[in-house]
Design a protein around this motif. Structure first.
Motif, PDB file in Angstrom:
ATOM      1  N   GLU A 192       6.744  -4.978   4.953  1.00  0.00           N
ATOM      2  CA  GLU A 192       5.900  -4.451   6.031  1.00  0.00           C
ATOM      3  C   GLU A 192       6.122  -2.965   6.290  1.00  0.00           C
ATOM      4  O   GLU A 192       5.180  -2.234   6.624  1.00  0.00           O
ATOM      5  CB  GLU A 192       6.137  -5.240   7.320  1.00  0.00           C
ATOM      6  CG  GLU A 192       5.227  -4.813   8.451  1.00  0.00           C
ATOM      7  CD  GLU A 192       5.443  -5.606   9.732  1.00  0.00           C
ATOM      8  OE1 GLU A 192       5.261  -5.025  10.814  1.00  0.00           O
ATOM      9  OE2 GLU A 192       5.792  -6.808   9.643  1.00  0.00           O
ATOM     10  N   LYS A 220      -1.340   2.590   3.677  1.00  0.00           N
ATOM     11  CA  LYS A 220      -2.595   2.897   4.363  1.00  0.00           C
ATOM     12  C   LYS A 220      -2.825   4.398   4.432  1.00  0.00           C
ATOM     13  O   LYS A 220      -3.973   4.871   4.311  1.00  0.00           O
ATOM     14  CB  LYS A 220      -2.585   2.285   5.773  1.00  0.00           C
ATOM     15  CG  LYS A 220      -3.879   2.497   6.554  1.00  0.00           C
ATOM     16  CD  LYS A 220      -5.056   1.809   5.882  1.00  0.00           C
ATOM     17  CE  LYS A 220      -6.337   1.968   6.696  1.00  0.00           C
ATOM     18  NZ  LYS A 220      -7.504   1.358   6.010  1.00  0.00           N
ATOM     19  N   THR A 263      -6.616  -9.912   5.659  1.00  0.00           N
ATOM     20  CA  THR A 263      -6.301  -8.523   5.985  1.00  0.00           C
ATOM     21  C   THR A 263      -4.837  -8.388   6.360  1.00  0.00           C
ATOM     22  O   THR A 263      -4.156  -9.378   6.646  1.00  0.00           O
ATOM     23  CB  THR A 263      -7.165  -8.001   7.153  1.00  0.00           C
ATOM     24  OG1 THR A 263      -6.943  -8.834   8.310  1.00  0.00           O
ATOM     25  CG2 THR A 263      -8.635  -7.996   6.797  1.00  0.00           C
ATOM     26  N   TYR A 264      -4.386  -7.134   6.375  1.00  0.00           N
ATOM     27  CA  TYR A 264      -2.990  -6.808   6.664  1.00  0.00           C
ATOM     28  C   TYR A 264      -3.012  -5.730   7.741  1.00  0.00           C
ATOM     29  O   TYR A 264      -3.471  -4.618   7.508  1.00  0.00           O
ATOM     30  CB  TYR A 264      -2.333  -6.278   5.374  1.00  0.00           C
ATOM     31  CG  TYR A 264      -0.834  -6.285   5.338  1.00  0.00           C
ATOM     32  CD1 TYR A 264      -0.084  -5.478   6.176  1.00  0.00           C
ATOM     33  CD2 TYR A 264      -0.154  -7.074   4.422  1.00  0.00           C
ATOM     34  CE1 TYR A 264       1.302  -5.479   6.113  1.00  0.00           C
ATOM     35  CE2 TYR A 264       1.233  -7.074   4.352  1.00  0.00           C
ATOM     36  CZ  TYR A 264       1.954  -6.266   5.199  1.00  0.00           C
ATOM     37  OH  TYR A 264       3.323  -6.258   5.136  1.00  0.00           O
ATOM     38  N   LYS A 265      -2.505  -6.050   8.901  1.00  0.00           N
ATOM     39  CA  LYS A 265      -2.613  -5.145  10.035  1.00  0.00           C
ATOM     40  C   LYS A 265      -1.559  -4.047   9.970  1.00  0.00           C
ATOM     41  O   LYS A 265      -0.387  -4.301   9.683  1.00  0.00           O
ATOM     42  CB  LYS A 265      -2.467  -5.927  11.345  1.00  0.00           C
ATOM     43  CG  LYS A 265      -2.793  -5.121  12.603  1.00  0.00           C
ATOM     44  CD  LYS A 265      -2.802  -6.018  13.832  1.00  0.00           C
ATOM     45  CE  LYS A 265      -3.213  -5.242  15.078  1.00  0.00           C
ATOM     46  NZ  LYS A 265      -3.236  -6.112  16.275  1.00  0.00           N
ATOM     47  N   THR A 266      -1.957  -2.805  10.244  1.00  0.00           N
ATOM     48  CA  THR A 266      -1.039  -1.690  10.410  1.00  0.00           C
ATOM     49  C   THR A 266      -1.517  -0.844  11.587  1.00  0.00           C
ATOM     50  O   THR A 266      -2.693  -0.895  11.950  1.00  0.00           O
ATOM     51  CB  THR A 266      -0.941  -0.791   9.156  1.00  0.00           C
ATOM     52  OG1 THR A 266      -1.939   0.237   9.223  1.00  0.00           O
ATOM     53  CG2 THR A 266      -1.098  -1.571   7.874  1.00  0.00           C
ATOM     54  N   ASP A 277      -6.418  -1.624   9.491  1.00  0.00           N
ATOM     55  CA  ASP A 277      -6.168  -2.770   8.628  1.00  0.00           C
ATOM     56  C   ASP A 277      -6.319  -2.410   7.154  1.00  0.00           C
ATOM     57  O   ASP A 277      -7.200  -1.635   6.765  1.00  0.00           O
ATOM     58  CB  ASP A 277      -7.146  -3.903   8.949  1.00  0.00           C
ATOM     59  CG  ASP A 277      -6.912  -4.505  10.324  1.00  0.00           C
ATOM     60  OD1 ASP A 277      -5.867  -4.192  10.928  1.00  0.00           O
ATOM     61  OD2 ASP A 277      -7.774  -5.278  10.781  1.00  0.00           O
ATOM     62  N   LYS A 332      -7.162  -4.226   3.522  1.00  0.00           N
ATOM     63  CA  LYS A 332      -7.709  -5.450   2.962  1.00  0.00           C
ATOM     64  C   LYS A 332      -6.725  -6.010   1.948  1.00  0.00           C
ATOM     65  O   LYS A 332      -6.155  -5.267   1.155  1.00  0.00           O
ATOM     66  CB  LYS A 332      -9.057  -5.176   2.293  1.00  0.00           C
ATOM     67  CG  LYS A 332     -10.175  -4.835   3.254  1.00  0.00           C
ATOM     68  CD  LYS A 332     -11.486  -4.637   2.507  1.00  0.00           C
ATOM     69  CE  LYS A 332     -12.611  -4.308   3.480  1.00  0.00           C
ATOM     70  NZ  LYS A 332     -13.887  -4.068   2.751  1.00  0.00           N
ATOM     71  N   GLN A 334      -5.151 -12.971   9.216  1.00  0.00           N
ATOM     72  CA  GLN A 334      -4.556 -11.634   9.155  1.00  0.00           C
ATOM     73  C   GLN A 334      -3.042 -11.722   9.059  1.00  0.00           C
ATOM     74  O   GLN A 334      -2.413 -12.543   9.722  1.00  0.00           O
ATOM     75  CB  GLN A 334      -4.948 -10.828  10.388  1.00  0.00           C
ATOM     76  CG  GLN A 334      -4.482  -9.381  10.352  1.00  0.00           C
ATOM     77  CD  GLN A 334      -5.121  -8.555  11.456  1.00  0.00           C
ATOM     78  OE1 GLN A 334      -4.948  -8.843  12.640  1.00  0.00           O
ATOM     79  NE2 GLN A 334      -5.872  -7.545  11.070  1.00  0.00           N
ATOM     80  N   ARG A 335      -2.465 -10.857   8.248  1.00  0.00           N
ATOM     81  CA  ARG A 335      -1.025 -10.692   8.199  1.00  0.00           C
ATOM     82  C   ARG A 335      -0.673  -9.749   9.343  1.00  0.00           C
ATOM     83  O   ARG A 335      -0.950  -8.549   9.306  1.00  0.00           O
ATOM     84  CB  ARG A 335      -0.627 -10.093   6.840  1.00  0.00           C
ATOM     85  CG  ARG A 335       0.839 -10.285   6.427  1.00  0.00           C
ATOM     86  CD  ARG A 335       1.817  -9.521   7.241  1.00  0.00           C
ATOM     87  NE  ARG A 335       3.120  -9.398   6.568  1.00  0.00           N
ATOM     88  CZ  ARG A 335       4.172  -8.810   7.078  1.00  0.00           C
ATOM     89  NH1 ARG A 335       4.117  -8.293   8.316  1.00  0.00           N
ATOM     90  NH2 ARG A 335       5.299  -8.707   6.407  1.00  0.00           N
ATOM     91  N   GLU A 336      -0.117 -10.310  10.410  1.00  0.00           N
ATOM     92  CA  GLU A 336       0.174  -9.539  11.610  1.00  0.00           C
ATOM     93  C   GLU A 336       1.426  -8.687  11.428  1.00  0.00           C
ATOM     94  O   GLU A 336       2.278  -8.974  10.585  1.00  0.00           O
ATOM     95  CB  GLU A 336       0.362 -10.480  12.814  1.00  0.00           C
ATOM     96  CG  GLU A 336      -0.861 -11.310  13.154  1.00  0.00           C
ATOM     97  CD  GLU A 336      -1.991 -10.498  13.768  1.00  0.00           C
ATOM     98  OE1 GLU A 336      -1.754  -9.329  14.134  1.00  0.00           O
ATOM     99  OE2 GLU A 336      -3.118 -11.041  13.851  1.00  0.00           O
TER     100      GLU A 336
END
Length: 267
Positions: free
Chosen positions: A134, A141, A96-99, A103, A105, A3-5
Motif C-alpha cells: 500500500e 498514482k 479499484t485501489y484507493k489512494t 483511485d 484502476k 475497492q481495495r481500501e
C-alpha cells in the motif's frame, strides 16, 4: 464496485492529497542526478522500501522518479505479508485501489488470468490490508497516472516459483514491476550496515547465493525473484540510495535499513 481500501493512510503516509504532494515535491528538491555517474538503465523494475514516508519516502520516491514513463500500462507491486500468514500469494481481485491522490484502476481481467495460470496465486481479502504494497500506491498514482495496478502479497513461497511470474510479466514492455522490501530490522547501526551490505552487494552483482549469507530483507523472496529474472534477461541493476532509520531518529541502538534500486535494460 469493489475497492481495495486504504489501511495505513495517516500512519505510514499522509491521508491527504496536498500533504503527499508536499512530501513528493520536497523529496524531488532534495536530489539531483548526474548522468555521468549513472549506469544509464531503462527501468523495467524497481526495488524500494515500505516504511513510513518520514523514514524511507525519499528512498522510494527516488526510484519512482527515475522510472516515470507514460507508456507503462500496468504496475505490478509485490510485497511480503507482515500480519497474516499465507502459503503462496494473494492477488487483489478488486475493481479499484484507493489512494489519497485518487483511485487507481486494478487490471482485474489480467489479474484473474494470472491467478488461473499460477497455482500459488489465490485471493485472500485479509491479505490486502498490507502496508508493504500500500505504501507504494501513492507513488504509483503520482508517477504512472494512467496505469492500472496489480497487487500481489506473498508469504511462504519459493522465490523460483515467483520468478516464473516475474519472467512472464517482463515479457510485456508495458508492464512495470515494483518489489517492496526493507532491509535488516532492529540491529545496532554498525551491525545493520554489515547485514545490509550483503543485500546491496547481492543486488549489485546479481548474486543469488550471496542473499543467503546474511541478507535479512523482509522481502527477500521478491528481491531474489526479480534478480533471477534480471539474470535471465541480462538486465543490469543500479543501486540508488541506502539509509537507515538512524538518519531520522538519531538512535543507533536499533535501526531498520532501506534501499532502492533500478533493474532494466542498459541503454
Amino acid at each position: 464496485m469493489s475497492q481495495r481500501e486504504m489501511s495505513v493512510a495517516g500512519t505510514f503516509y499522509p491521508d491527504s492529497k496536498s500533504e503527499i504532494e508536499r512530501y513528493i515535491t520536497h523529496f524531488n528538491k532534495s536530489f539531483s542526478v548526474k548522468d555521468e555517474n549513472r549506469n544509464k538503465i531503462k527501468p523495467r523494475a524497481i526495488i524500494c522500501p515500505h516504511a513510513g514516508y518520514i523514514y524511507s519516502g525519499f528512498t522510494s520516491n527516488l526510484a519512482f522518479n527515475l522510472s516515470s514513463n507514460k507508456d507503462i500500462k500496468r504496475v505490478i507491486v509485490f510485497g511480503p505479508s507482515h500480519r497474516v500468514y499465507i502459503k503462496g500469494a494473494s492477488i487483489a481481485l478488486f475493481d479499484t485501489y484507493k489512494t489519497p491522490l485518487g483511485d487507481l484502476k486494478i487490471d482485474l481481467e489480467y489479474s484473474k488470468k494470472l491467478k488461473e495460470k499460477y497455482g500459488f496465486l489465490d485471493f485472500n481479502e485479509s491479505l490486502h490490508k498490507e502496508h508493504s504494497t500500500e505504501t507504494q500506491a501513492p507513488f504509483i498514482k503520482n508517477y504512472f497516472k494512467e496505469a492500472k495496478i496489480i497487487e500481489i502479497v506473498y508469504g511462504e513461497l519459493d522465490f523460483n516459483e515467483l520468478s516464473k511470474l516475474t519472467d512472464e510479466l517482463l515479457l510485456d514492455k508495458e508492464n512495470f514491476i515494483v518489489i517492496s522490501t526493507d532491509l535488516s530490522h532492529f540491529y545496532p547501526l554498525n551491525e545493520a550496515k554489515k547485514l545490509d551490505n550483503i543485500c546491496l552487494n547481492a543486488i549489485a552483482s546479481k548474486n543469488l547465493e550471496l542473499f543467503d549469507k546474511g541478507c535479512e530483507a523482509c522481502g527477500k523472496i521478491g528481491v531474489k525473484a526479480i534478480i533471477k529474472s534480471a539474470i535471465k534477461y541480462n538486465f543490469d541493476t543500479e543501486l540508488l540510495y541506502y539509509c537507515t532509520s538512524y538518519d531520522k531518529t538519531k538512535d543507533d541502538s536499533s535501526v531498520v535499513g532501506y534501499a532502492s534500486a533500478l533493474i532494466g535494460e542498459k541503454i
